[in-house]
Scaffold this motif. Structure first.
Motif, mmCIF file in Angstrom:
data_model
loop_
_atom_site.group_PDB
_atom_site.id
_atom_site.type_symbol
_atom_site.label_atom_id
_atom_site.label_comp_id
_atom_site.label_asym_id
_atom_site.label_seq_id
_atom_site.Cartn_x
_atom_site.Cartn_y
_atom_site.Cartn_z
ATOM 1 N N ARG A 135 0.838 -1.206 0.000
ATOM 2 C CA ARG A 135 0.000 0.000 0.000
ATOM 3 C C ARG A 135 0.871 1.253 0.000
ATOM 4 O O ARG A 135 0.558 2.242 -0.661
ATOM 5 C CB ARG A 135 -0.917 -0.005 1.232
ATOM 6 C CG ARG A 135 -1.896 1.153 1.264
ATOM 7 C CD ARG A 135 -2.890 0.955 2.385
ATOM 8 N NE ARG A 135 -2.254 0.948 3.681
ATOM 9 C CZ ARG A 135 -2.035 2.043 4.423
ATOM 10 N NH1 ARG A 135 -2.406 3.230 3.958
ATOM 11 N NH2 ARG A 135 -1.466 1.951 5.589
ATOM 12 N N ASP A 136 1.985 1.215 0.741
ATOM 13 C CA ASP A 136 2.861 2.380 0.825
ATOM 14 C C ASP A 136 3.509 2.690 -0.519
ATOM 15 O O ASP A 136 3.570 3.859 -0.933
ATOM 16 C CB ASP A 136 3.942 2.164 1.883
ATOM 17 C CG ASP A 136 3.388 2.211 3.299
ATOM 18 O OD1 ASP A 136 2.294 2.772 3.482
ATOM 19 O OD2 ASP A 136 4.049 1.687 4.208
ATOM 20 N N SER A 139 0.917 4.034 -2.848
ATOM 21 C CA SER A 139 0.584 5.404 -2.463
ATOM 22 C C SER A 139 1.645 6.391 -2.941
ATOM 23 O O SER A 139 1.324 7.473 -3.435
ATOM 24 C CB SER A 139 0.434 5.491 -0.940
ATOM 25 O OG SER A 139 0.173 6.811 -0.527
ATOM 26 N N GLY A 143 0.802 9.156 -5.448
ATOM 27 C CA GLY A 143 0.854 10.428 -4.742
ATOM 28 C C GLY A 143 1.685 11.472 -5.458
ATOM 29 O O GLY A 143 1.578 12.666 -5.177
ATOM 30 N N LEU A 148 -3.974 11.909 -2.287
ATOM 31 C CA LEU A 148 -4.817 10.723 -2.213
ATOM 32 C C LEU A 148 -5.648 10.760 -0.938
ATOM 33 O O LEU A 148 -5.152 11.092 0.128
ATOM 34 C CB LEU A 148 -3.964 9.453 -2.213
ATOM 35 C CG LEU A 148 -3.147 9.139 -3.474
ATOM 36 C CD1 LEU A 148 -2.264 7.916 -3.225
ATOM 37 C CD2 LEU A 148 -4.051 8.901 -4.662
ATOM 38 N N CYS A 151 -5.944 4.625 -0.359
ATOM 39 C CA CYS A 151 -5.092 3.760 -1.174
ATOM 40 C C CYS A 151 -5.066 2.382 -0.517
ATOM 41 O O CYS A 151 -4.921 2.278 0.695
ATOM 42 C CB CYS A 151 -3.676 4.344 -1.268
ATOM 43 S SG CYS A 151 -2.514 3.315 -2.186
ATOM 44 N N VAL A 168 -7.007 3.284 -5.705
ATOM 45 C CA VAL A 168 -6.584 4.589 -5.202
ATOM 46 C C VAL A 168 -7.722 5.574 -5.421
ATOM 47 O O VAL A 168 -8.460 5.473 -6.394
ATOM 48 C CB VAL A 168 -5.288 5.094 -5.892
ATOM 49 C CG1 VAL A 168 -4.105 4.208 -5.555
ATOM 50 C CG2 VAL A 168 -5.469 5.187 -7.396
#
Length: 207
Positions: A135-136, A139, A143, A148, A151, A168
């Motif tokens: 997820r990071d 993102s 991003g 965002l 996400c 997202v």
């Protein structure tokens, strides 16, 4: 909005799920956006469970009703254990008898209910992700285009492994459209990713 979708209360009751463990800061709009990828939402409501309710555990609870059984099943399979506003949420069959269900079904029981089909959601489906994509990292990749509001990388309910697809949600339509134009076919963690608007058959929104 009176708490129901365009087809009235009957449609809102057709294919519901109970959502528990929500952050107290989670709004109806945030819950709606979170589940919109599963399918068309006919009804959505957020309430606060009492401390005596073991299901809610004093946290926010909600109800989301879909227009199709396929969407409801997708939400049960893929959204249980997903993260929303910093909390891992519980998604289960509605009708289990938990005390929180009455509050979750009542518009005004801690949050105003509303229909789901017309709410603005600048969300995108992302496919072809590498198993290693988190997820990071997703993102960070998106991003770079704009802010965002949500996400997530979908994971298998049983194994916890990535399903190699994600969602997202941008704060603005402008950022969403830029991401569509600039990031579809871009490389992330060694894979060329697919970016589409949710709701198109190619995005798998119908399960």
């Amino acid at each position: 909005a009176d708490g129901h979708g365009p087809n009235g209360s009957a449609a809102g009751e057709r294919f519901p799920v109970f959502v528990g463990g929500l952050s107290r800061s989670t709004t109806r709009e945030a819950l709606l956006q979170h589940f919109s990828a599963a399918g068309e939402v006919a009804y959505c409501n957020v309430a606060i469970g009492g401390e005596q309710d073991a299901t809610a555990n004093g946290k926010g609870i909600g109800k989301v009703s879909f227009t199709t059984e396929a969407a409801r099943r997708r939400a049960l399979d893929d959204w249980n254990g997903s993260e929303l506003n910093g909390r891992r949420i519980l998604v289960r069959e509605f009708g289990g008898g938990g005390k929180g269900e009455a509050a979750a079904s009542t518009p005004g029981g801690g949050g105003k209910g509303g229909g789901g089909g017309s709410a603005a959601s600048f969300s995108l489906f992302v496919g072809g992700l590498a198993k290693a994509t988190t997820r990071d990292s997703l993102s960070r990749h998106f991003g770079s285009i704009g802010d965002l509001s949500f996400c997530n990388v979908m994971t298998d309910r049983e194994t916890g492994e990535s399903r190699c697809v994600g969602k997202v949600v941008f704060a603005t339509e402008e950022a969403q459209q830029r991401a569509l134009a600039e990031l579809s076919g871009s490389e992330l963690d060694g894979r060329r990713i697919l970016v589409r608007e949710f709701g198109s058959p190619a995005a798998g929104a119908r399960g």
